[in-house]
Design a protein around this motif. Structure first.
Motif, PDB file in Angstrom:
ATOM      1  N   LEU A 166      22.791 -22.287  -7.632  1.00  0.00           N
ATOM      2  CA  LEU A 166      21.436 -23.006  -8.209  1.00  0.00           C
ATOM      3  C   LEU A 166      21.066 -23.493 -10.106  1.00  0.00           C
ATOM      4  O   LEU A 166      20.485 -25.025  -9.611  1.00  0.00           O
ATOM      5  N   GLU A 167      22.324 -23.915  -9.855  1.00  0.00           N
ATOM      6  CA  GLU A 167      22.710 -25.053 -11.528  1.00  0.00           C
ATOM      7  C   GLU A 167      23.203 -26.308 -10.287  1.00  0.00           C
ATOM      8  O   GLU A 167      22.093 -26.566 -11.064  1.00  0.00           O
ATOM      9  N   ALA A 168      23.400 -26.230  -9.454  1.00  0.00           N
ATOM     10  CA  ALA A 168      23.616 -27.218  -8.319  1.00  0.00           C
ATOM     11  C   ALA A 168      22.191 -27.924  -8.364  1.00  0.00           C
ATOM     12  O   ALA A 168      21.222 -28.999  -7.809  1.00  0.00           O
ATOM     13  N   LEU A 169      21.688 -27.316  -7.627  1.00  0.00           N
ATOM     14  CA  LEU A 169      19.689 -27.050  -7.474  1.00  0.00           C
ATOM     15  C   LEU A 169      19.599 -27.973  -8.559  1.00  0.00           C
ATOM     16  O   LEU A 169      17.991 -28.767  -7.959  1.00  0.00           O
ATOM     17  N   GLU A 170      19.673 -26.859  -9.632  1.00  0.00           N
ATOM     18  CA  GLU A 170      19.032 -28.102 -10.604  1.00  0.00           C
ATOM     19  C   GLU A 170      19.163 -29.884 -10.974  1.00  0.00           C
ATOM     20  O   GLU A 170      18.405 -29.982 -11.516  1.00  0.00           O
ATOM     21  N   ARG A 171      20.692 -29.316 -11.210  1.00  0.00           N
ATOM     22  CA  ARG A 171      21.308 -30.570 -10.969  1.00  0.00           C
ATOM     23  C   ARG A 171      20.662 -31.950 -10.661  1.00  0.00           C
ATOM     24  O   ARG A 171      20.281 -33.081 -10.749  1.00  0.00           O
ATOM     25  N   ALA A 172      20.484 -31.877  -8.728  1.00  0.00           N
ATOM     26  CA  ALA A 172      20.133 -32.611  -7.681  1.00  0.00           C
ATOM     27  C   ALA A 172      18.786 -33.061  -8.182  1.00  0.00           C
ATOM     28  O   ALA A 172      17.655 -34.163  -7.866  1.00  0.00           O
TER      29      ALA A 172
ATOM     30  N   VAL B  74      15.473 -37.924 -10.746  1.00  0.00           N
ATOM     31  CA  VAL B  74      14.621 -38.809 -11.787  1.00  0.00           C
ATOM     32  C   VAL B  74      15.020 -40.146 -11.598  1.00  0.00           C
ATOM     33  O   VAL B  74      14.879 -41.028 -12.186  1.00  0.00           O
ATOM     34  N   LYS B  75      16.615 -39.795 -12.140  1.00  0.00           N
ATOM     35  CA  LYS B  75      17.404 -41.577 -11.814  1.00  0.00           C
ATOM     36  C   LYS B  75      17.673 -42.195 -10.108  1.00  0.00           C
ATOM     37  O   LYS B  75      18.001 -43.588 -11.040  1.00  0.00           O
ATOM     38  N   HIS B  76      16.861 -41.477  -9.438  1.00  0.00           N
ATOM     39  CA  HIS B  76      17.025 -41.888  -8.194  1.00  0.00           C
ATOM     40  C   HIS B  76      15.917 -41.582  -6.910  1.00  0.00           C
ATOM     41  O   HIS B  76      15.503 -41.288  -6.055  1.00  0.00           O
ATOM     42  N   PRO B  77      14.460 -42.117  -7.725  1.00  0.00           N
ATOM     43  CA  PRO B  77      13.519 -41.454  -7.300  1.00  0.00           C
ATOM     44  C   PRO B  77      12.927 -42.247  -5.678  1.00  0.00           C
ATOM     45  O   PRO B  77      12.721 -41.384  -4.501  1.00  0.00           O
ATOM     46  N   GLU B  78      13.509 -43.218  -5.308  1.00  0.00           N
ATOM     47  CA  GLU B  78      12.896 -44.090  -4.369  1.00  0.00           C
ATOM     48  C   GLU B  78      14.109 -43.132  -3.010  1.00  0.00           C
ATOM     49  O   GLU B  78      13.711 -43.519  -2.394  1.00  0.00           O
ATOM     50  N   THR B  79      15.220 -43.065  -3.683  1.00  0.00           N
ATOM     51  CA  THR B  79      15.815 -42.016  -2.672  1.00  0.00           C
ATOM     52  C   THR B  79      16.058 -40.632  -1.775  1.00  0.00           C
ATOM     53  O   THR B  79      15.847 -40.089  -1.240  1.00  0.00           O
ATOM     54  N   LEU B  80      15.773 -39.746  -3.462  1.00  0.00           N
ATOM     55  CA  LEU B  80      15.528 -38.829  -4.240  1.00  0.00           C
ATOM     56  C   LEU B  80      14.107 -38.045  -4.071  1.00  0.00           C
ATOM     57  O   LEU B  80      14.150 -36.632  -4.333  1.00  0.00           O
ATOM     58  N   GLY B  81      13.389 -38.833  -3.935  1.00  0.00           N
ATOM     59  CA  GLY B  81      12.470 -38.658  -3.957  1.00  0.00           C
ATOM     60  C   GLY B  81      11.316 -37.454  -3.953  1.00  0.00           C
ATOM     61  O   GLY B  81       9.986 -37.242  -4.507  1.00  0.00           O
ATOM     62  N   ASN B  82      11.815 -36.828  -2.877  1.00  0.00           N
ATOM     63  CA  ASN B  82      11.299 -36.054  -1.593  1.00  0.00           C
ATOM     64  C   ASN B  82      11.727 -34.866  -1.751  1.00  0.00           C
ATOM     65  O   ASN B  82      12.803 -35.456  -1.435  1.00  0.00           O
ATOM     66  N   PRO B  83      11.429 -33.628  -2.218  1.00  0.00           N
ATOM     67  CA  PRO B  83      11.844 -32.544  -1.214  1.00  0.00           C
ATOM     68  C   PRO B  83      12.993 -32.547   0.070  1.00  0.00           C
ATOM     69  O   PRO B  83      14.198 -32.399  -0.172  1.00  0.00           O
TER      70      PRO B  83
ATOM     71  N   LEU C 159      16.898 -23.899   2.760  1.00  0.00           N
ATOM     72  CA  LEU C 159      17.661 -25.069   1.473  1.00  0.00           C
ATOM     73  C   LEU C 159      16.378 -25.873   1.273  1.00  0.00           C
ATOM     74  O   LEU C 159      15.650 -25.772  -0.183  1.00  0.00           O
ATOM     75  N   LEU C 160      15.358 -26.496   2.213  1.00  0.00           N
ATOM     76  CA  LEU C 160      14.282 -27.559   1.669  1.00  0.00           C
ATOM     77  C   LEU C 160      13.095 -26.464   1.157  1.00  0.00           C
ATOM     78  O   LEU C 160      12.642 -26.801   0.412  1.00  0.00           O
ATOM     79  N   ARG C 161      13.056 -24.707   1.376  1.00  0.00           N
ATOM     80  CA  ARG C 161      12.053 -24.256   1.140  1.00  0.00           C
ATOM     81  C   ARG C 161      12.307 -23.983  -0.562  1.00  0.00           C
ATOM     82  O   ARG C 161      11.221 -23.787  -1.709  1.00  0.00           O
ATOM     83  N   LEU C 162      14.265 -24.390  -0.571  1.00  0.00           N
ATOM     84  CA  LEU C 162      14.306 -23.778  -1.972  1.00  0.00           C
ATOM     85  C   LEU C 162      14.327 -24.912  -2.993  1.00  0.00           C
ATOM     86  O   LEU C 162      13.299 -24.522  -4.315  1.00  0.00           O
ATOM     87  N   VAL C 163      14.614 -26.281  -2.846  1.00  0.00           N
ATOM     88  CA  VAL C 163      13.489 -27.911  -3.336  1.00  0.00           C
ATOM     89  C   VAL C 163      12.044 -27.686  -3.303  1.00  0.00           C
ATOM     90  O   VAL C 163      12.123 -28.049  -4.309  1.00  0.00           O
TER      91      VAL C 163
ATOM     92  N   SER D 190      11.078 -27.795  -7.040  1.00  0.00           N
ATOM     93  CA  SER D 190       9.981 -28.610  -7.462  1.00  0.00           C
ATOM     94  C   SER D 190       8.960 -28.805  -8.111  1.00  0.00           C
ATOM     95  O   SER D 190       7.822 -29.701  -8.295  1.00  0.00           O
ATOM     96  N   GLY D 191       8.343 -27.356  -7.101  1.00  0.00           N
ATOM     97  CA  GLY D 191       6.895 -27.589  -7.426  1.00  0.00           C
ATOM     98  C   GLY D 191       5.854 -28.089  -6.753  1.00  0.00           C
ATOM     99  O   GLY D 191       5.056 -28.037  -6.425  1.00  0.00           O
ATOM    100  N   SER D 192       6.854 -28.269  -5.417  1.00  0.00           N
ATOM    101  CA  SER D 192       5.870 -29.185  -4.521  1.00  0.00           C
ATOM    102  C   SER D 192       5.732 -27.491  -3.238  1.00  0.00           C
ATOM    103  O   SER D 192       5.876 -27.099  -2.893  1.00  0.00           O
TER     104      SER D 192
END
Length: 104
Positions: free
Chosen positions: A37-43, A48-57, A94-98, A102-104
């Protein structure tokens, strides 16, 4: 089948192994890996730094699972320490957790 995996073929059953002797052993299913869960929070913070790459769940889940994409490659995130940390986790979980995190 085991012999074939090692490049050997038999004309007939060997008659010596446990399968040929009818002594099949059922192996227990491995415990599914847990998401750090710590890695999930860090991801999620990395989004925020890479919204164009990691911008969606889905993109974030792919990153955590170690699944590459052209955008990940261009951003050089395949070298990031978090890339692939949840590789053994079933992708739908994993997708469900993300999504939940992220509140999506």
């Amino acid at each position: 089948a085991l012999c074939a995996a090692f490049g050997e073929t038999l004309d007939a059953p060997c008659g010596r192994c446990s399968v040929c002797l009818g002594e099949r052993v059922e192996l227990p299913a491995p415990d599914p890996p847990e998401v750090d869960l710590e890695a999930l929070e860090r991801a999620l913070a990395l989004r925020v730094k890479h919204p164009e790459t990691l911008g969606n769940p889905r993109a974030t889940a792919r990153f955590l699972a170690g699944l590459t994409s052209p955008r990940l490659g261009a951003a050089r995130l395949g070298r990031h320490p978090l890339y692939g940390v949840a590789a053994g986790v079933p992708f739908d979980e994993l997708l469900r957790l993300v999504e939940d995190a992220s509140g999506s």
